[in-house]
Design a protein around this motif. Structure first.
Motif, mmCIF file in Angstrom:
data_model
loop_
_atom_site.group_PDB
_atom_site.id
_atom_site.type_symbol
_atom_site.label_atom_id
_atom_site.label_comp_id
_atom_site.label_asym_id
_atom_site.label_seq_id
_atom_site.Cartn_x
_atom_site.Cartn_y
_atom_site.Cartn_z
ATOM 1 N N CYS A 8 1.000 -1.001 0.007
ATOM 2 C CA CYS A 8 0.070 -0.033 -0.238
ATOM 3 C C CYS A 8 0.898 1.458 0.138
ATOM 4 O O CYS A 8 1.709 1.940 0.781
ATOM 5 N N CYS A 11 0.429 3.172 3.634
ATOM 6 C CA CYS A 11 0.800 2.427 4.711
ATOM 7 C C CYS A 11 1.606 1.613 4.928
ATOM 8 O O CYS A 11 1.730 0.587 5.742
ATOM 9 N N CYS A 30 -5.958 -2.719 0.147
ATOM 10 C CA CYS A 30 -4.890 -2.240 0.846
ATOM 11 C C CYS A 30 -5.448 -3.234 1.661
ATOM 12 O O CYS A 30 -6.778 -3.282 2.164
ATOM 13 N N CYS A 33 -5.534 0.358 5.714
ATOM 14 C CA CYS A 33 -6.872 0.934 5.522
ATOM 15 C C CYS A 33 -8.017 1.318 4.536
ATOM 16 O O CYS A 33 -8.286 2.369 3.899
HETATM 17 ZN ZN LIG Z 1 -2.867 0.857 3.474
#
Ligand SMILES: [Zn+2]
Length: 89
Positions: A8, A11, A30, A33
């Motif tokens: 991702c 994050c 992801c 998130c």
């Molecule tokens: Zn993420």
């Protein structure tokens, strides 16, 4: 066969395949998130970092048309990004 590890961009969590875009590019989502993204975009304005560059150029005195020409995106897209960015802050 070589495989690319996709993480991702927001994050760095693991991702899973999330179908395809209309352009045929694979989409990823992801696990952490739920951010959706592609590795390649057909239109420049959707690439990572372009939104920040639009705001930076506006802050340094570039007009909407200047920004569009330099970033190879439509002036209309520049205006849309600037309008949306002021609403969030
Ligand atoms: Zn993420």
């Amino acid at each position: 066969m070589a495989t690319i590890e996709v993480l991702c961009p927001k994050c760095s969590s693991a991702v899973y395949r999330h179908g395809k875009a209309a352009s045929g590019e694979a989409r990823y989502r992801c696990r952490g998130c739920h951010h959706c993204f592609q590795l390649n975009y057909r239109y420049e304005a959707n690439r990572p970092g372009v939104a920040e560059r639009i705001i930076d150029m506006a802050m340094n005195g570039s007009g909407v048309r200047d920004t569009g020409r330099v970033l190879k995106i439509s002036p209309t897209t520049v205006v849309r990004h600037l309008k949306n960015s002021t609403q969030r802050r």
